[in-house]
Design a protein around this motif. Structure first.
Motif, mmCIF file in Angstrom:
data_model
loop_
_atom_site.group_PDB
_atom_site.id
_atom_site.type_symbol
_atom_site.label_atom_id
_atom_site.label_comp_id
_atom_site.label_asym_id
_atom_site.label_seq_id
_atom_site.Cartn_x
_atom_site.Cartn_y
_atom_site.Cartn_z
ATOM 1 N N THR A 166 0.827 -1.216 0.000
ATOM 2 C CA THR A 166 0.000 0.000 0.000
ATOM 3 C C THR A 166 0.857 1.260 0.000
ATOM 4 O O THR A 166 0.349 2.354 0.235
ATOM 5 N N THR A 167 2.136 1.111 -0.264
ATOM 6 C CA THR A 167 3.081 2.223 -0.196
ATOM 7 C C THR A 167 2.712 3.362 -1.136
ATOM 8 O O THR A 167 2.990 4.533 -0.833
ATOM 9 N N LEU A 168 2.088 3.048 -2.261
ATOM 10 C CA LEU A 168 1.722 4.099 -3.209
ATOM 11 C C LEU A 168 0.758 5.096 -2.572
ATOM 12 O O LEU A 168 0.844 6.307 -2.834
ATOM 13 N N ASP A 169 -0.151 4.623 -1.736
ATOM 14 C CA ASP A 169 -1.087 5.531 -1.064
ATOM 15 C C ASP A 169 -0.348 6.510 -0.165
ATOM 16 O O ASP A 169 -0.707 7.687 -0.058
ATOM 17 N N VAL A 170 0.710 6.028 0.488
ATOM 18 C CA VAL A 170 1.471 6.862 1.416
ATOM 19 C C VAL A 170 2.307 7.900 0.671
ATOM 20 O O VAL A 170 2.362 9.072 1.065
ATOM 21 N N ILE A 171 2.942 7.485 -0.417
ATOM 22 C CA ILE A 171 3.767 8.458 -1.139
ATOM 23 C C ILE A 171 2.895 9.482 -1.869
ATOM 24 O O ILE A 171 3.270 10.651 -1.986
ATOM 25 N N ARG A 172 1.721 9.051 -2.337
ATOM 26 C CA ARG A 172 0.781 10.017 -2.921
ATOM 27 C C ARG A 172 0.352 11.031 -1.862
ATOM 28 O O ARG A 172 0.285 12.242 -2.129
ATOM 29 N N ALA A 173 0.046 10.541 -0.669
ATOM 30 C CA ALA A 173 -0.394 11.439 0.398
ATOM 31 C C ALA A 173 0.680 12.469 0.718
ATOM 32 O O ALA A 173 0.387 13.664 0.888
ATOM 33 N N SER A 174 1.932 12.035 0.772
ATOM 34 C CA SER A 174 3.032 12.963 1.045
ATOM 35 C C SER A 174 3.156 14.017 -0.051
ATOM 36 O O SER A 174 3.338 15.206 0.221
ATOM 37 N N GLN A 226 -7.371 9.051 -2.259
ATOM 38 C CA GLN A 226 -8.128 7.808 -2.405
ATOM 39 C C GLN A 226 -8.282 7.380 -3.859
ATOM 40 O O GLN A 226 -8.306 6.189 -4.162
ATOM 41 N N PHE A 227 -8.391 8.361 -4.761
ATOM 42 C CA PHE A 227 -8.674 8.038 -6.158
ATOM 43 C C PHE A 227 -7.579 8.561 -7.100
ATOM 44 O O PHE A 227 -7.839 8.843 -8.266
ATOM 45 N N GLY A 228 -6.356 8.635 -6.572
ATOM 46 C CA GLY A 228 -5.225 9.101 -7.383
ATOM 47 C C GLY A 228 -4.953 8.221 -8.582
ATOM 48 O O GLY A 228 -4.478 8.691 -9.622
ATOM 49 N N GLY A 229 -5.270 6.937 -8.465
ATOM 50 C CA GLY A 229 -5.068 6.036 -9.596
ATOM 51 C C GLY A 229 -5.931 6.412 -10.780
ATOM 52 O O GLY A 229 -5.507 6.284 -11.937
ATOM 53 N N ASP A 230 -7.147 6.896 -10.517
ATOM 54 C CA ASP A 230 -8.036 7.319 -11.602
ATOM 55 C C ASP A 230 -7.441 8.493 -12.371
ATOM 56 O O ASP A 230 -7.596 8.605 -13.590
ATOM 57 N N GLU A 231 -6.759 9.353 -11.643
ATOM 58 C CA GLU A 231 -6.118 10.529 -12.246
ATOM 59 C C GLU A 231 -5.092 10.107 -13.283
ATOM 60 O O GLU A 231 -5.005 10.676 -14.371
ATOM 61 N N LYS A 236 -3.398 9.097 -18.948
ATOM 62 C CA LYS A 236 -2.765 8.233 -19.942
ATOM 63 C C LYS A 236 -3.729 7.846 -21.063
ATOM 64 O O LYS A 236 -3.365 7.081 -21.961
ATOM 65 N N ASP A 237 -4.941 8.378 -20.981
ATOM 66 C CA ASP A 237 -5.932 8.227 -22.051
ATOM 67 C C ASP A 237 -6.154 6.777 -22.433
ATOM 68 O O ASP A 237 -6.209 6.416 -23.610
#
Length: 337
Positions: A166-174, A226-231, A236-237
């Motif tokens: 789940t590290t991606l959630d933490v680095i996105r938050a930072s 929470q929804f950074g992946g959607d971004e 990336k279309d």
């Protein structure tokens, strides 16, 4: 709380502690950059790459990089290719599976990725049952329980060595909180707990230095985390998902696991593991800060004080997690192993 000195830790470490690391799904969008980062990690003595195709080519490419590790490629086109890739591995990274496309949630990936993860977990159980297993394949809230059940059925499940990344959630938050507050992201530490999809991702802003953030700003920040992946999928279309940031996050987590195996002190990171925190509520797995050691998880930390708003988010998170975990369990029970 998770340490935030990611890049400082990533390529450091004594050459006395070197380990065999296997990447399953090594030629994919996450697998290739993740394999590159593991080739650059000096704690790795042997890097094994496996995929249905192209893994040998990726291995040959990486083998030209002058770091002190050997790279080997394997495929299902050779006899016992998967078994050879896993044989006696210390750490197994699993990014294998299909990526998200526009409009897809992590749960939409379940029907395809669940079977892939189940079969890879079966191979792990047979060839390296003592390995630390780091699951990246989504939906993590369900794929980690799938791996647990498969290992249980083979009598080799060690909850201290199974991790959902789940590290991606933490680095996105930072990163995202630094953009809001105009600060240096390397100095921001956000305790992100719960799970690894949508509303199950709970960034505890009340535990940061920005607890007085205006509510409308905070709500937008939490939604973006929470929804950074959607971004990324949208940007990336339709041509891909969060592969580069995820590979970095995966390499950071793997490095922490390796540091724990090597006996380094105070190796703390957030991860989705079998946890006692909410087990009495029927939630077997939960992401929180853990301390890692030579045997895997040595301590699971409580989430700490939370605001009333975060408490409400946690309640919603737990209801969703319970369903996600049950879905993973049911998939294995319905499978013919």
């Amino acid at each position: 709380m998770m340490q935030n000195s990611f890049s400082k830790r990533l390529f450091s470490g004594s050459l006395k502690n070197q380990y065999k690391v296997t990447v399953l799904g090594a030629s994919g969008g996450i697998g290739q950059p993740l394999s590159l980062l593991m080739k650059l990690n000096h704690k790795v003595s042997e890097l094994r790459l496996y995929d249905l195709r192209l893994a040998k080519g990726v291995a040959t490419d990486l083998s030209h990089i002058p770091t002190d590790s050997k790279v080997l490629g394997f495929s299902n086109q050779e006899e016992d290719g998967l078994a050879k890739a896993l044989d006696n591995a210390d750490v197994v990274l699993i990014p294998a599976g299909v990526p998200r496309k526009p409009g897809m949630t992590r749960d939409d990936l379940f029907s395809i990725n669940a079977g892939i993860v189940r079969d890879l977990a079966t191979a792990v159980a047979k060839n390296c049952p003592n390995a630390s297993i780091c699951v990246i394949s989504n939906p993590v809230n369900s794929t980690v329980p799938i791996v647990a059940k498969v290992l249980q059925k083979h009598g080799v499940y060690n909850p201290k060595k199974l991790f959902g990344v789940t590290t991606l959630d933490v680095i996105r938050a930072s990163r995202f909180i630094s953009e809001v507050e105009g600060t240096n992201p390397t100095n921001e530490v956000v305790n992100v707990v719960g799970g690894h999809s949508g509303i199950t991702i709970i960034p505890l802003i009340s535990q940061t230095n920005h607890k007085m953030m205006p509510k409308d700003v905070k709500d937008k920040l939490i939604n973006r985390i929470q929804f950074g992946g959607d971004e990324v999928v949208k940007a990336k279309d339709g041509a891909g998902s969060a592969t580069l940031s995820m590979s970095y996050a995966g390499s950071v987590f793997a490095d922490h696991v390796l540091s724990g195996l090597a006996g380094e002190k105070d190796v703390v990171i957030n991860t989705f593991v079998e946890s006692p925190l909410y087990k009495d509520e029927g939630i077997d797995f939960f992401s929180s800060a853990v301390t890692l050691g030579p045997e895997g998880v040595s301590k699971i930390h409580p989430i700490g004080e939370v605001s009333a708003e975060e408490e409400a988010m946690l309640a919603e998170c737990k209801e969703t997690l319970k369903k996600n975990i049950a879905k993973g369990y049911k998939f294995v029970e319905d499978s013919k192993l």
